[in-house]
Design an enzyme around this catalytic site. Sequence first.
Site, PDB file in Angstrom:
ATOM      1  CG  HIS A 192     -14.153  -8.850 -11.171  1.00  0.00           C
ATOM      2  ND1 HIS A 192     -13.921  -8.903 -12.525  1.00  0.00           N
ATOM      3  CD2 HIS A 192     -14.844  -9.987 -10.855  1.00  0.00           C
ATOM      4  CE1 HIS A 192     -14.465 -10.014 -13.029  1.00  0.00           C
ATOM      5  NE2 HIS A 192     -15.022 -10.686 -12.023  1.00  0.00           N
ATOM      6  CB  SER A 203       8.043  10.773   2.047  1.00  0.00           C
ATOM      7  OG  SER A 203       8.112  12.062   1.500  1.00  0.00           O
ATOM      8  CE  LYS A 255       3.043   8.257   1.856  1.00  0.00           C
ATOM      9  NZ  LYS A 255       3.242   8.747   0.496  1.00  0.00           N
ATOM     10  CD  GLU A 301       5.778   1.701  -4.110  1.00  0.00           C
ATOM     11  OE1 GLU A 301       4.712   2.302  -4.045  1.00  0.00           O
ATOM     12  OE2 GLU A 301       6.854   2.216  -3.760  1.00  0.00           O
TER      13      GLU A 301
END
Length: 485
Positions: free
Chosen positions: A182, A303, A309, A316
């Site tokens: 979980h 970024s 970043k 992704e």
Amino acid sequence: MLDIVYGRAYDLQEKDFIFGAGKMAEPEKSWEKRLAGEPDELTIDFVESLSVDRRLYKYDIVGSIAHAQMLSEQKLITKDEFKQIKEGLIEISEEIAEGRFKFEKKCEDIHMAIEAALIAKIGEAGKKLHTGRSRNDQVAADVRLWMRDEIEILQAKITLLQKAFVKLASKYAEDIMPGYTHLQRAQPIVVASYILSFVEQFERDFIRLKNCRELLNISPLGSGAVAGSTLPLDRKSTAKQLGFSDISYNSIDAVSDRDFCAEFIFDCAVIATHLSRLAEDWIIYSSSEFAFVRIDDAYCTSSSMMPQKRNPDILELIRAKTGRVYGSLVAMLTILKGQPSSYNRDMQEDKVHIFAAGSTVEACLDMTRAIVSHTKFNTKNILAGLEEGFLDATALAEYLVGKGVAFREAHGIVGSLVAYCEKDNRKLSELCLDEFKQHCGAVEADVYGNLGAASVADKYVTEGSAGPKQAKRQIAYWSEQLEQR
Ligand code: ARG
């Protein structure tokens, strides 16, 4: 101003669509003698599959050579005609491979394109190639031949990825990390075990593909359009030449069976799912909040606005591309579900989806292997927070079981101990023996050897546990298995 960008896309007029303007050039298609006039340009564009199925050319050509050899064995064509057909087809194959072949979409599909080119090249003998054959059994054979190869490519890529995982695991056979359920801290595990969990997943994917290959490896050739042929075709000859393990035994089913396409895409979808779950883990683990892994710079992007970043975009995208494969699976099943028995042109759409699923998963497997080969676990950081979250609570309950306490009782006692610790922000290992005894008389001084994440991981005894002993055995097992492959 914006009109310059938008052009006239919003302003199309009827005259922009030219209906009935199709002009068919030579060669005339024999199968269109039945139809009046010429097909519409729109129809030609809509019906063609050459832009997609040209990828099958090699399989179409070897299938045709096998068919022609069988025709000559059966004396349906002469040996000389077979020789001309074979040589012509080999030349066409070379022309396609070298980019010299002119694909004309009016030929509809790769089968017609190759046959038309053969007739143009060798004349009369070329017209005999399609004896006892329909594009319906031809395409069913081509797709099976393509898929056999594609499965081998995918299996090779899976094996390489598994090897990368085993190599990574062998670097972390002693390092402990939290195991989650979980996404909450659950029990200590060795980093290697976590990594090896993916080797198991991809092993099942490998086997699923193997099973898929076994089931699809039968020859539909000789089934014709739907009912077979009145000519004495030797179906076993073509099957043997093409390495099929058997022939299909019902011509109607043979031209309409695309179960193997749905199954192949399903297998791809499960691979994509496994890749996506790994990607999700590592996106989380590479965040500053976790900082468990460092994805190499080569597999991150920055970024356009925030200079600090380091984004895990590649992971992704692997996660997102899963959607394409699921889309292909739903599309393939939908293509099949409404068709009446036997061949319908709906089948032609199968290739869009099997090709897309195969290519997407190939690319994702390659990318993942590169990432896995260059990822580092921040073991220092993992260790620094390892004693948070009572990872040793379950092992403490099992310790009590060893002292004769019933598990349900022990579970309650440890629950109270955890609540007791939480009040003062302490760990179980920081309690003194008296405090333990206040909760449970069975606790003795040896309890401390059962507390702390590393001690617990060392004490796992069941086969397949996530401790260092088991992980090392698994690393040895997989290294050997994968080496032999
Ligand atoms: N391009 C077609 C396909 O992929 C080949 C078979 C066409 N057969 C037919 N009867 N129109 O399915």
